[in-house]
Write a protein that holds these residues in place. Structure first.
Motif, PDB file in Angstrom:
ATOM      1  N   VAL A   1     -24.935  16.578 -70.737  1.00  0.00           N
ATOM      2  CA  VAL A   1     -24.081  15.234 -70.842  1.00  0.00           C
ATOM      3  C   VAL A   1     -22.745  16.082 -71.481  1.00  0.00           C
ATOM      4  O   VAL A   1     -22.681  16.458 -72.583  1.00  0.00           O
ATOM      5  CB  VAL A   1     -24.637  14.515 -72.134  1.00  0.00           C
ATOM      6  CG1 VAL A   1     -23.793  13.476 -72.431  1.00  0.00           C
ATOM      7  CG2 VAL A   1     -26.047  14.292 -71.856  1.00  0.00           C
ATOM      8  N   ASP A   2     -21.638  15.868 -70.505  1.00  0.00           N
ATOM      9  CA  ASP A   2     -20.280  16.432 -70.945  1.00  0.00           C
ATOM     10  C   ASP A   2     -19.404  15.809 -69.960  1.00  0.00           C
ATOM     11  O   ASP A   2     -19.452  15.478 -68.726  1.00  0.00           O
ATOM     12  CB  ASP A   2     -20.439  18.113 -70.427  1.00  0.00           C
ATOM     13  CG  ASP A   2     -19.310  18.677 -71.132  1.00  0.00           C
ATOM     14  OD1 ASP A   2     -18.064  18.001 -71.234  1.00  0.00           O
ATOM     15  OD2 ASP A   2     -19.382  19.853 -71.727  1.00  0.00           O
ATOM     16  N   ASP A   3     -18.327  15.287 -70.317  1.00  0.00           N
ATOM     17  CA  ASP A   3     -17.301  14.815 -69.721  1.00  0.00           C
ATOM     18  C   ASP A   3     -16.306  15.691 -68.950  1.00  0.00           C
ATOM     19  O   ASP A   3     -15.379  15.530 -67.962  1.00  0.00           O
ATOM     20  CB  ASP A   3     -16.365  13.851 -70.612  1.00  0.00           C
ATOM     21  CG  ASP A   3     -15.461  14.573 -71.530  1.00  0.00           C
ATOM     22  OD1 ASP A   3     -16.016  15.490 -72.130  1.00  0.00           O
ATOM     23  OD2 ASP A   3     -14.403  14.348 -71.722  1.00  0.00           O
ATOM     24  N   ASN A   4     -16.702  17.349 -68.824  1.00  0.00           N
ATOM     25  CA  ASN A   4     -16.072  18.047 -68.295  1.00  0.00           C
ATOM     26  C   ASN A   4     -16.898  18.773 -67.215  1.00  0.00           C
ATOM     27  O   ASN A   4     -17.771  19.268 -67.412  1.00  0.00           O
ATOM     28  CB  ASN A   4     -15.760  19.537 -69.153  1.00  0.00           C
ATOM     29  CG  ASN A   4     -14.803  20.295 -68.940  1.00  0.00           C
ATOM     30  OD1 ASN A   4     -14.896  21.058 -67.632  1.00  0.00           O
ATOM     31  ND2 ASN A   4     -13.865  20.819 -69.654  1.00  0.00           N
ATOM     32  N   ASP A   5     -16.169  18.536 -65.721  1.00  0.00           N
ATOM     33  CA  ASP A   5     -16.742  18.792 -64.625  1.00  0.00           C
ATOM     34  C   ASP A   5     -17.053  20.308 -64.585  1.00  0.00           C
ATOM     35  O   ASP A   5     -18.058  20.704 -64.070  1.00  0.00           O
ATOM     36  CB  ASP A   5     -16.279  18.135 -63.465  1.00  0.00           C
ATOM     37  CG  ASP A   5     -16.330  16.731 -63.259  1.00  0.00           C
ATOM     38  OD1 ASP A   5     -17.090  16.322 -63.775  1.00  0.00           O
ATOM     39  OD2 ASP A   5     -15.424  15.958 -62.768  1.00  0.00           O
ATOM     40  N   THR A   6     -15.904  20.962 -64.995  1.00  0.00           N
ATOM     41  CA  THR A   6     -15.938  22.619 -65.033  1.00  0.00           C
ATOM     42  C   THR A   6     -17.119  23.282 -65.654  1.00  0.00           C
ATOM     43  O   THR A   6     -18.045  23.924 -65.295  1.00  0.00           O
ATOM     44  CB  THR A   6     -14.688  23.247 -65.425  1.00  0.00           C
ATOM     45  OG1 THR A   6     -13.810  22.567 -64.305  1.00  0.00           O
ATOM     46  CG2 THR A   6     -14.880  24.694 -65.038  1.00  0.00           C
ATOM     47  N   ASP A   7     -17.309  22.640 -66.867  1.00  0.00           N
ATOM     48  CA  ASP A   7     -18.412  22.854 -67.909  1.00  0.00           C
ATOM     49  C   ASP A   7     -19.921  22.651 -67.116  1.00  0.00           C
ATOM     50  O   ASP A   7     -20.660  23.370 -67.377  1.00  0.00           O
ATOM     51  CB  ASP A   7     -18.177  22.406 -69.334  1.00  0.00           C
ATOM     52  CG  ASP A   7     -16.987  22.876 -70.111  1.00  0.00           C
ATOM     53  OD1 ASP A   7     -16.565  24.011 -69.557  1.00  0.00           O
ATOM     54  OD2 ASP A   7     -16.533  22.318 -70.913  1.00  0.00           O
ATOM     55  N   ASN A   8     -19.879  21.641 -66.635  1.00  0.00           N
ATOM     56  CA  ASN A   8     -21.074  21.098 -66.069  1.00  0.00           C
ATOM     57  C   ASN A   8     -21.500  22.002 -65.095  1.00  0.00           C
ATOM     58  O   ASN A   8     -22.521  22.443 -64.754  1.00  0.00           O
ATOM     59  CB  ASN A   8     -20.984  19.510 -65.765  1.00  0.00           C
ATOM     60  CG  ASN A   8     -21.209  18.599 -66.739  1.00  0.00           C
ATOM     61  OD1 ASN A   8     -21.884  18.869 -67.769  1.00  0.00           O
ATOM     62  ND2 ASN A   8     -20.681  17.409 -66.711  1.00  0.00           N
TER      63      ASN A   8
ATOM     64  N   SER B   1     -21.023  10.938 -69.128  1.00  0.00           N
ATOM     65  CA  SER B   1     -20.410  10.379 -70.487  1.00  0.00           C
ATOM     66  C   SER B   1     -21.740  10.145 -71.172  1.00  0.00           C
ATOM     67  O   SER B   1     -22.680  10.009 -70.850  1.00  0.00           O
ATOM     68  CB  SER B   1     -19.967   9.270 -70.260  1.00  0.00           C
ATOM     69  OG  SER B   1     -20.758   8.219 -69.675  1.00  0.00           O
ATOM     70  N   GLY B   2     -21.621  10.042 -72.750  1.00  0.00           N
ATOM     71  CA  GLY B   2     -22.638   9.611 -73.585  1.00  0.00           C
ATOM     72  C   GLY B   2     -23.444   8.345 -72.878  1.00  0.00           C
ATOM     73  O   GLY B   2     -24.429   8.310 -73.116  1.00  0.00           O
TER      74      GLY B   2
END
Length: 138
Positions: free
Chosen positions: A14-21, A42-43
């Motif tokens: 659960v993260d809004d950052n595509d790179t981190d995902n 998103s949450g």
């Protein structure tokens, strides 16, 4: 790398950052940490997913990697809403904070949450996954 690795069925990022995902998903795949990875940007979409599958424990993630800083429904709001789910959901889904935040107040507040079992600083690494494997998740 030889490990008697426990593989979990489903992990949710659960993260809004595509790179981190992308990075987190790749390390989970490379280390065979989980059979499946569900990504929510998103949450709110993560909560919707849990709501949709709350009667079907097989579709619930074993581990939720949760970012703190997201727009609208951040990690704190997610945990507040997560608390309202049944024990079936809360017992199955273990929450691990995966964040770049180094705000001590945020960290203290979130690690004291009953559902948070660990705090990891981004990026997710093989060492961090090995530490999680050593935890008793039941």
């Amino acid at each position: 790398m030889v490990t008697a690795a426990k593989t979990v069925d489903l992990v949710m990022l659960v993260d809004d950052n595509d790179t981190d995902n992308f990075i987190s998903k790749r390390i989970i795949e490379i280390t065979e940490f989980a059979k499946h990875v569900e990504i929510k940007n998103s949450g709110k979409s993560a909560l919707d997913y849990l709501e949709e599958h709350k009667e079907n424990p097989d579709k619930l993630p074993n581990i939720i990697f949760l970012d703190i800083n997201m727009p609208i429904v951040d990690g704190f709001v997610f945990l507040y809403e997560f608390e309202k789910f049944s024990d079936t959901v809360k017992d199955k889904c273990k929450v691990i904070i995966l964040s770049s935040s180094d705000n001590k107040r945020d960290i203290d507040k979130i690690v004291n949450n009953d559902h948070v079992i660990k705090f990891i600083t981004k990026p997710l690494t093989e060492n961090a996954l090995n530490e999680i494997r050593s935890l008793d998740l039941h």
